[in-house]
Design an enzyme around this catalytic site. Structure first.
Site, short mmCIF file in Angstrom:
data_model
loop_
_atom_site.label_atom_id
_atom_site.label_comp_id
_atom_site.label_asym_id
_atom_site.label_seq_id
_atom_site.Cartn_x
_atom_site.Cartn_y
_atom_site.Cartn_z
N SER A 1 -3.13 11.93 9.84
CA SER A 1 -3.05 10.65 9.13
C SER A 1 -2.07 9.72 9.84
CB SER A 1 -2.57 10.89 7.70
OG SER A 1 -2.20 9.68 7.08
N TYR B 1 3.17 14.04 1.69
CA TYR B 1 1.82 14.00 2.28
C TYR B 1 1.92 13.87 3.80
CZ TYR B 1 -2.67 12.12 3.75
OH TYR B 1 -3.86 11.89 4.42
#
Length: 335
Positions: A127, A152
């Site tokens: 990501s 995350y």
């Protein structure tokens, strides 16, 4: 090829599965259809895949090691694309355990299954969040990513480190893909475009964080899928140019690569909203709010490594992508 796609009922996973099937690959979809967002949307994505020749499906979690290994043994994939993960930056502040279970334990199970079955190539979703507190733009795969600002992001950075270890120790070819703010038809309801569209059509105000001033490298889903396929087809080997005395995070003496996949054209959030208003034919009532914890002010992808190695870089403008999303949304929800 026989390709196992985890997260196949997800936003990117369902689009990718369709593309792979269209070119003649066999696909085993693997997804737990969890309730992080409306499972009915996941079921609807899956319903489009199920009738297609060459597609089969297993409903299970990455954390369920026995189910995952059984899927590998029954299907015997040649290559694997791991898109299943606990997504979302803001949710990681509320439920951190979900990120460790899915993104760390689950990813270890993927690596082990690939290692013991001689998988030709593992491609996995990282990501743009890994860039965290970095402020040098554009973000390049050669940059350090040691300052995550959400769990995350930390879990995705951990995936890259875990993958490198398996590439180094066991010769497993791995490619990590740092996706930048993906949007488009069949998108996730927890993301800005979906939330804004729903609220504007309902006549409700939208929450605009950082007063709409932050910029994002919004990347259309078809461009993401093209990048996944280009990298899936290109099995990495050791980087002959790698210098251990001046190491880069992007490659290795092991069969390991990391790429950004982004539109490399950052757009201010207020402009994104303006394009959406034009597509909907309605004005938004904006609630301007400060930046949220875990968010970053700006993102922009340097895609030179992707362009160099695959000859591809995303190019769909937001005017086109947002219009296609709105057309899908209106048809799917009949509004």
């Amino acid at each position: 090829m026989r390709v196992l796609v985890t997260g196949a009922a997800g936003f990117i996973g369902s689009h990718l599965s369709e593309r792979l099937l269209a070119r003649g690959d066999e696909v085993l979809g693997y997804d737990n259809l969890n309730a992080y967002y409306d499972p009915a949307l996941k079921e609807a994505r899956l319903a489009r895949l199920m009738p297609q020749d060459g597609f089969s499906f297993v409903r299970a979690s990455l954390e369920d090691r026995a189910a995952l290994e059984a899927a590998f043994d029954d299907f015997k994939p040649q290559r694997v694309v791991n898109l299943a993960a606990q997504a979302g930056v803001r949710y990681s502040l509320e439920n951190p355990h979900a990120y460790i279970d899915s993104n760390i334990v689950g990813f270890l199970n993927i690596l082990e299954a690939c290692r013991h079955r001689g998988i030709e190539h593992l491609v996995y979703a990282s990501s743009s969040s890994v860039y965290g507190a970095n402020r040098k733009l554009p973000f390049a795969v050669e940059d350090s990513v040691d300052h995550p600002v959400s769990l995350y992001a930390a879990s995705k950075k951990a995936n890259e480190l875990m993958a490198h270890t398996y590439s180094h120790l066991f010769g497993l070819p791995t490619t990590g893909l740092r996706f930048f703010t993906v949007y488009g038809p069949w998108g996730r309801p927890d993301m800005a475009l979906f939330l804004f569209t729903k609220k504007i059509l309902a006549g409700e105000p939208i929450d605009v964080f950082n007063h709409g001033h932050h910029t994002r490298d919004f990347t259309y889903v078809d461009d993401i899928v093209e990048g996944v396929i280009r990298t899936l087809d290109r099995v990495p080997g050791p980087d002959p140019a790698y210098d251990p005395l001046a190491p880069t995070p992007a490659s290795s003496l092991a069969p390991y690569r990391v790429y950004n996949i982004g539109n490399h054209q950052p757009v201010q959030l207020l402009r994104y909203i303006e394009v959406l208003e034009n597509c909907l034919g309605r004005k938004a009532e904006k609630r301007l709010l400060p930046m949220q914890p875990g968010d970053v002010p700006d993102t922009e992808a340097d895609v030179e490594a992707l362009r160099r190695d695959t000859g591809y870089s995303p190019a769909t403008p937001i005017e086109t992508g947002v219009r296609r999303f709105v057309e899908w949304y209106r048809a799917f929800y009949d509004v």
